[in-house]
Scaffold this motif. Structure first.
Motif, PDB file in Angstrom:
ATOM      1  N   MET A   1      -0.105  -3.093  15.201  1.00 56.34           N
ATOM      2  CA  MET A   1       0.136  -1.674  14.955  1.00 56.34           C
ATOM      3  C   MET A   1       0.685  -1.491  13.541  1.00 56.34           C
ATOM      4  SD  MET A   1       1.785  -0.557  18.652  1.00 56.34           S
ATOM      5  CE  MET A   1       3.220  -1.647  18.530  1.00 56.34           C
ATOM      6  N   GLY A   2       0.535  -0.291  13.014  1.00 53.80           N
ATOM      7  CA  GLY A   2       1.050   0.000  11.683  1.00 53.80           C
ATOM      8  C   GLY A   2       0.739   1.424  11.284  1.00 53.80           C
ATOM      9  N   GLY A   3       1.122   1.781  10.069  1.00 51.96           N
ATOM     10  CA  GLY A   3       0.854   3.118   9.557  1.00 51.96           C
ATOM     11  C   GLY A   3      -0.610   3.298   9.221  1.00 51.96           C
ATOM     12  N   SER A   4      -1.014   4.528   9.008  1.00 56.22           N
ATOM     13  CA  SER A   4      -2.428   4.825   8.754  1.00 56.22           C
ATOM     14  C   SER A   4      -2.943   4.137   7.491  1.00 56.22           C
ATOM     15  CB  SER A   4      -2.634   6.343   8.641  1.00 56.22           C
ATOM     16  OG  SER A   4      -1.832   6.891   7.604  1.00 56.22           O
ATOM     17  N   ASP A   5      -2.051   3.856   6.528  1.00 59.09           N
ATOM     18  CA  ASP A   5      -2.488   3.186   5.311  1.00 59.09           C
ATOM     19  C   ASP A   5      -2.834   1.712   5.556  1.00 59.09           C
ATOM     20  OD1 ASP A   5       0.194   2.556   5.814  1.00 59.09           O
ATOM     21  OD2 ASP A   5       0.633   2.191   3.705  1.00 59.09           O
ATOM     22  N   GLN A   6      -2.505   1.210   6.752  1.00 61.02           N
ATOM     23  CA  GLN A   6      -2.776  -0.189   7.097  1.00 61.02           C
ATOM     24  C   GLN A   6      -4.077  -0.362   7.878  1.00 61.02           C
ATOM     25  OE1 GLN A   6      -0.821  -2.923   6.179  1.00 61.02           O
ATOM     26  NE2 GLN A   6       0.121  -1.376   4.875  1.00 61.02           N
ATOM     27  N   TRP A   7      -4.813   0.712   8.088  1.00 62.63           N
ATOM     28  CA  TRP A   7      -6.003   0.651   8.944  1.00 62.63           C
ATOM     29  C   TRP A   7      -6.994  -0.421   8.488  1.00 62.63           C
ATOM     30  CZ3 TRP A   7      -7.630   1.633  13.565  1.00 62.63           C
ATOM     31  CH2 TRP A   7      -8.998   1.731  13.848  1.00 62.63           C
ATOM     32  N   GLY A   8      -7.320  -0.436   7.213  1.00 57.49           N
ATOM     33  CA  GLY A   8      -8.277  -1.424   6.714  1.00 57.49           C
ATOM     34  C   GLY A   8      -7.791  -2.843   6.915  1.00 57.49           C
ATOM     35  N   ASN A   9      -6.513  -3.088   6.624  1.00 57.59           N
ATOM     36  CA  ASN A   9      -5.946  -4.423   6.805  1.00 57.59           C
ATOM     37  C   ASN A   9      -5.981  -4.847   8.263  1.00 57.59           C
ATOM     38  OD1 ASN A   9      -5.398  -4.289   4.095  1.00 57.59           O
ATOM     39  ND2 ASN A   9      -3.192  -4.033   4.314  1.00 57.59           N
TER      40      ASN A   9
END
Length: 427
Positions: free
Chosen positions: A197-205
């Motif tokens: 899980m993570g923030g939306s800026d981590q989606w690609g990662n």
């Protein structure tokens, strides 16, 4: 709106944590039939996390309260590289000693939100430096790096934004997403972790990690490529206030979670100052209050909305600083704002008694107390009537504050506007 079967996914949806998920229905089914392990990573770039990190922390808390196992990943290894996601420029590289100090400070906060131990749903903490530091470069490029498309990586927002602005993106940072994907791959096979899980800026990662797990079998396996495991990624929405301000930041700096970097009073006051339109949303995101109670509180109007904000500040501060910390912070605020007093629990700065005896220009004292970033800012504050000493306006910015201004408690109360106060104590 779809009704999900598992307590966790239902809670994620109801509390407003959901932005994207690789396969929400399949994850919901898995959460219903078994106890899952999920992780979120936290790089060690400062000695404390700030309020912008509360959303992922509360996600881990919800996961555990729903009967699943949280894994807190400390980025002892990835901090050496620097995550380009959401950044306009490269992070300052830290040495091992600084990373170790920062990690020690960050670790303190998690025991307040999670239960750690050896049980099936007890949280655990890991450090990715334990497996990243011994990676052999050539084998890593051959076994892991070949699964990453440069074409696709260039399309990720974290990379594209920097390139569009013609800002430098180092090869070191470009490797970050590969290392994060490998973290997920490692935890999947080492700790049976099926969700990142993570923030939306981590989606690609995060998607990179899901794909790596699918493509590459377990280490040492004879299974053919492409017959790996099944994992999931889930992100939270980008969080801003209703006016568009970034969460966790104020004009005075970051809203730190560690008490040695921000007092419980200042932390409580930050949440007390929540915009009216954000009260219900913040109750859902950052407290454990029931949905029914939140609905009641968010419907309050007029002066009563301030009562809801105090409860919001109480509940959020209680989680971070304990029941006593929240009660003391609220009492301090009430003494300061509603009774016109100068509570001893306000932030305090110490000044040599001799300097006060001689007199200190008000603008200089305000700057030294941290109520202004510069002498010019302090002068403008006082000229505009926003700077006060013991609740009294100052005749000029050069007016000298002396030991004669010490009150019966031996302190001088400095105020910048209605909400920022510091006590000056003579030493």
């Amino acid at each position: 709106m779809t009704t999900y079967k598992s307590d966790f996914i239902r809670g994620v949806q109801e509390r407003g944590y959901l932005h994207q998920c690789t396969d929400l229905e399949a994850l919901d089914t898995l959460c219903t039939s078994s106890v899952i392990s999920a992780y979120i990573g936290f790089d060690c770039t400062a000695a404390s996390l700030h309020a912008g990190s509360l959303l992922p922390i509360m996600m881990l808390r919800l996961l555990q309260r729903s009967g699943h196992k949280p894994i807190v990943l400390m980025g002892g290894g990835t901090t050496k590289v620097g995550d380009p996601s959401g950044k306009d420029e490269s992070r300052k590289l830290l040495d091992d000693a600084a990373i170790t100090r920062n990690m020690a400070g960050i670790k303190e906060v998690f025991s307040k939100y999670l239960t750690f131990g050896d049980g099936p749903t007890d949280a655990v903490m890991v450090n990715n430096d334990d497996w990243l530091k011994d990676i052999q470069y050539i084998p890593f490029l051959r076994d892991v790096g070949r699964h990453f498309s440069i074409n696709r990586m260039l399309g990720f927002d974290s990379v594209k934004l920097r390139l569009e602005r013609e800002q430098n993106l180092s090869f070191l940072e470009f490797n970050y997403m590969i290392l994060q994907a490998y973290d997920f791959y490692h935890l999947y096979h080492d700790s049976n972790c099926v969700l990142q899980m993570g923030g939306s800026d981590q989606w690609g990662n995060i998607v990179n990690g899901v794909e790596l797990i699918r493509r590459v079998p377990a280490p040492g396996s004879t299974t053919h490529e492409g017959a790996g495991g099944s994992a999931f990624g889930l992100t939270t929405p980008l969080l801003t206030t209703s006016s568009g301000a970034k969460m966790g930041k104020t004009a005075d700096g970051a809203v730190w979670l560690n008490e040695d970097m921000l007092s419980p009073y200042d932390y409580w006051q930050y949440w007390r100052n929540t915009e009216d339109a954000d009260v219900g949303r913040f109750f859902r995101l950052f407290t454990d209050l029931s949905s029914d109670e939140i609905v009641r509180l968010e419907q309050l109007q007029g002066a009563e909305i301030n009562d809801a904000k105090k409860i919001l500040a109480d509940e959020i501060t209680k989680l971070c600083h304990g029941e006593q910390g929240a009660q003391t912070a609220r009492a301090t605020a009430e003494t300061t704002f509603e009774q016109g007093g100068a509570s001893q629990d306000l932030p305090t700065t110490e000044i040599e008694r001799q300097r006060l005896d001689d007199g200190i220009p008000a603008f200089l004292l305000f700057r030294e107390a941290g109520l202004a970033e510069s002498g010019g800012e302090a002068r403008r504050l006082i000229k505009g009537g926003g700077g006060k000493v013991n609740d009294a306006a100052l005749p000029s910015e050069t007016h000298e504050v002396t030991s004669a201004d010490l009150n019966a408690d031996g302190v001088i109360k400095l105020s910048a506007g209605k909400k920022r106060h510091v006590l000056v104590r003579a030493t």
